[in-house]
Write a protein that holds these residues in place. Structure first.
Motif, short mmCIF file in Angstrom:
data_model
loop_
_atom_site.label_atom_id
_atom_site.label_comp_id
_atom_site.label_asym_id
_atom_site.label_seq_id
_atom_site.Cartn_x
_atom_site.Cartn_y
_atom_site.Cartn_z
N ILE A 1 3.25 -10.57 0.68
CA ILE A 1 3.13 -11.25 1.97
C ILE A 1 2.31 -10.41 2.94
O ILE A 1 2.18 -9.20 2.77
N LYS A 2 1.77 -11.08 3.96
CA LYS A 2 0.94 -10.37 4.94
C LYS A 2 1.74 -9.38 5.76
O LYS A 2 1.32 -8.24 5.97
N ASP A 3 2.89 -9.82 6.27
CA ASP A 3 3.70 -8.97 7.13
C ASP A 3 4.67 -8.17 6.27
O ASP A 3 5.75 -8.66 5.91
N LYS A 4 4.28 -6.95 5.92
CA LYS A 4 5.10 -6.15 5.01
C LYS A 4 6.47 -5.83 5.60
O LYS A 4 7.41 -5.54 4.86
N ALA A 5 6.60 -5.88 6.92
CA ALA A 5 7.89 -5.63 7.55
C ALA A 5 8.93 -6.67 7.14
O ALA A 5 10.14 -6.42 7.24
N LYS A 6 8.45 -7.82 6.66
CA LYS A 6 9.37 -8.90 6.28
C LYS A 6 9.70 -8.92 4.79
O LYS A 6 10.32 -9.87 4.30
N THR B 1 0.85 -1.17 0.00
CA THR B 1 0.00 0.00 0.00
C THR B 1 0.90 1.24 0.00
O THR B 1 2.12 1.14 0.18
N LEU B 2 0.30 2.38 -0.17
CA LEU B 2 1.08 3.62 -0.14
C LEU B 2 1.72 3.83 1.23
O LEU B 2 2.85 4.35 1.31
N ASP B 3 1.04 3.42 2.28
CA ASP B 3 1.65 3.52 3.61
C ASP B 3 2.91 2.67 3.70
O ASP B 3 3.91 3.07 4.31
N ASP B 4 2.87 1.48 3.10
CA ASP B 4 4.05 0.60 3.10
C ASP B 4 5.18 1.19 2.26
O ASP B 4 6.35 1.04 2.60
N VAL B 5 4.82 1.87 1.17
CA VAL B 5 5.85 2.51 0.35
C VAL B 5 6.60 3.56 1.16
O VAL B 5 7.83 3.70 1.04
N GLU B 6 5.89 4.27 2.01
CA GLU B 6 6.54 5.26 2.89
C GLU B 6 7.63 4.59 3.72
O GLU B 6 8.71 5.15 3.90
N ILE B 7 7.35 3.39 4.19
CA ILE B 7 8.29 2.67 5.07
C ILE B 7 9.43 2.06 4.29
O ILE B 7 10.60 2.10 4.72
N HIS B 8 9.13 1.48 3.11
CA HIS B 8 10.12 0.70 2.37
C HIS B 8 10.66 1.44 1.14
O HIS B 8 11.25 0.81 0.26
N ARG B 9 10.50 2.74 1.12
CA ARG B 9 10.89 3.51 -0.06
C ARG B 9 12.37 3.35 -0.40
O ARG B 9 12.73 3.19 -1.57
N ASP B 10 13.23 3.37 0.60
CA ASP B 10 14.68 3.23 0.33
C ASP B 10 14.98 1.86 -0.28
O ASP B 10 15.77 1.76 -1.23
N TRP B 11 14.37 0.81 0.26
CA TRP B 11 14.57 -0.54 -0.28
C TRP B 11 14.09 -0.61 -1.71
O TRP B 11 14.72 -1.22 -2.58
N LEU B 12 12.98 0.03 -1.98
CA LEU B 12 12.39 0.01 -3.31
C LEU B 12 13.26 0.75 -4.32
O LEU B 12 13.50 0.28 -5.43
N PHE B 13 13.77 1.90 -3.90
CA PHE B 13 14.50 2.77 -4.82
C PHE B 13 15.95 2.34 -5.04
O PHE B 13 16.52 2.62 -6.09
N GLU B 14 16.54 1.66 -4.05
CA GLU B 14 17.97 1.36 -4.16
C GLU B 14 18.28 0.46 -5.36
O GLU B 14 19.36 0.54 -5.94
N ARG B 15 17.35 -0.38 -5.74
CA ARG B 15 17.52 -1.24 -6.92
C ARG B 15 16.46 -0.95 -7.98
O ARG B 15 16.34 -1.71 -8.92
N GLN B 16 15.72 0.12 -7.80
CA GLN B 16 14.63 0.46 -8.73
C GLN B 16 13.75 -0.77 -8.97
O GLN B 16 13.56 -1.23 -10.10
N ARG B 17 13.23 -1.28 -7.86
CA ARG B 17 12.45 -2.52 -7.90
C ARG B 17 11.04 -2.28 -8.44
O ARG B 17 10.48 -1.19 -8.31
N ASP B 18 10.47 -3.31 -9.04
CA ASP B 18 9.09 -3.24 -9.49
C ASP B 18 8.16 -3.12 -8.29
O ASP B 18 8.43 -3.66 -7.20
N LEU B 19 7.05 -2.43 -8.49
CA LEU B 19 6.09 -2.18 -7.41
C LEU B 19 4.68 -2.47 -7.88
O LEU B 19 4.29 -2.10 -8.99
N GLU B 20 3.92 -3.12 -7.02
CA GLU B 20 2.48 -3.30 -7.24
C GLU B 20 1.74 -2.60 -6.11
O GLU B 20 1.87 -3.00 -4.95
N LEU B 21 1.03 -1.56 -6.43
CA LEU B 21 0.28 -0.82 -5.41
C LEU B 21 -1.04 -1.52 -5.12
O LEU B 21 -1.77 -1.92 -6.04
N GLN B 22 -1.37 -1.63 -3.84
CA GLN B 22 -2.60 -2.31 -3.42
C GLN B 22 -3.52 -1.38 -2.65
O GLN B 22 -4.29 -1.82 -1.80
#
Length: 272
Positions: free
Chosen positions: A252-257, A12-33
């Motif tokens: 996965i259910k636990d986005k922290a993982k 979700t967009l809230d999760d993107v706020e948390i994992h933005r660095d992980w997402l951007f460091e490798r320019q990973r694909d994203l599916e917004l939910q």
């Protein structure tokens, strides 16, 4: 795929706020939910779209959304229900247009019951396909117009080929195939379907999207990768044979993982 694939994730967009660095460091694909609920799609979702564009400024990974699915089937025999489902999917494609997403995930109509009963009446296979066309024709046309692809995800599908045939029946580059590893593993463990890697092989280069989640073969667990018993080496061995470069989305259910899930597959030497 000739090198180790880089994993993306569903958030979700809230999760993107948390994992933005992980997402951007490798320019990973994203599916917004964040656009799956009727209350969102029927309301003013433009602020959410604006938030997505702001959060993803500079993101060069491929962007998609999970389309609406709660309480919906794309093969309803009731024309009034079809009208609602059709409208929901067009709304999803309009979200894609607004945020620059190039893929939307929709759910397969095939159930466990279907597997045993589709040939009970000679016309039933064709009727399901016809109803899916009636439901999705407007969404497919709009997807074609904006360069977006609708990917059909297995849910209860016991036959790994059936939704591939459904996708092909549209005769459009805007319709392709998705695979959910946990759903396939549930079908394998609980309904006698083939193993997960068989689903990859059945889809072949029609496969453009994969939900990566672990499980036990009994239920739809959405566990972190490595917490269940899916044979990941066999799944990725099948994926390496493809040229379609499917988006590999940790769901996965636990986005922290999410980072730990990616690290687990990296530890096996099969993904990054």
């Amino acid at each position: 795929m000739t090198s180790l694939p880089v994993l993306g994730a569903a958030m979700t967009l809230d999760d993107v706020e948390i994992h933005r660095d992980w997402l951007f460091e490798r320019q990973r694909d994203l599916e917004l939910q964040s656009f799956v609920d009727a209350s969102v799609l029927n309301g003013d979702w433009t602020p959410l779209a604006a938030r997505a564009r702001k959060l993803l400024d500079g993101h060069r990974g491929r962007l998609g959304i999970h389309g609406p699915f709660w309480g919906l089937t794309i093969a309803s025999a009731d024309p009034d229900v079809r009208d609602v489902v059709s409208r929901r999917h067009v709304q999803g494609i309009e979200v894609c247009a607004a945020i620059g997403a190039t893929q939307m995930v929709v759910h397969s109509p095939y159930t466990t019951w279907s597997y045993n009963n589709l040939d009970n009446n000679p016309s039933d296979r064709g009727k399901i396909v016809e109803r899916c066309h009636l439901t999705l024709r407007d969404a497919v046309k709009r997807a074609e117009d904006i360069g977006c692809t609708i990917v059909i995800e297995n849910i209860e599908d016991k036959d790994p080929y059936i939704r591939v045939g459904l996708a092909d029946s549209f005769g459009s580059a805007a319709v392709a195939v998705s695979l959910d590893t946990g759903h396939a593993y549930y079908a394998h463990g609980s309904t006698g379907a083939p193993p997960v890697d068989y689903y990859v092989n059945a889809a072949g280069n029609r496969l453009q999207h994969v939900h990566l989640q672990d499980g036990d073969g009994y239920a739809d667990r959405h566990w972190s990768l490595g917490e269940g018993t899916i044979q990941w080496r066999s799944v990725f061995a099948a994926l390496t044979k493809l040229e379609s470069n499917p988006r590999l989305i940790i769901e996965i259910k636990d986005k922290a993982k999410i980072p730990a899930s990616a690290a687990y597959l990296a530890s096996l030497g099969i993904a990054e």
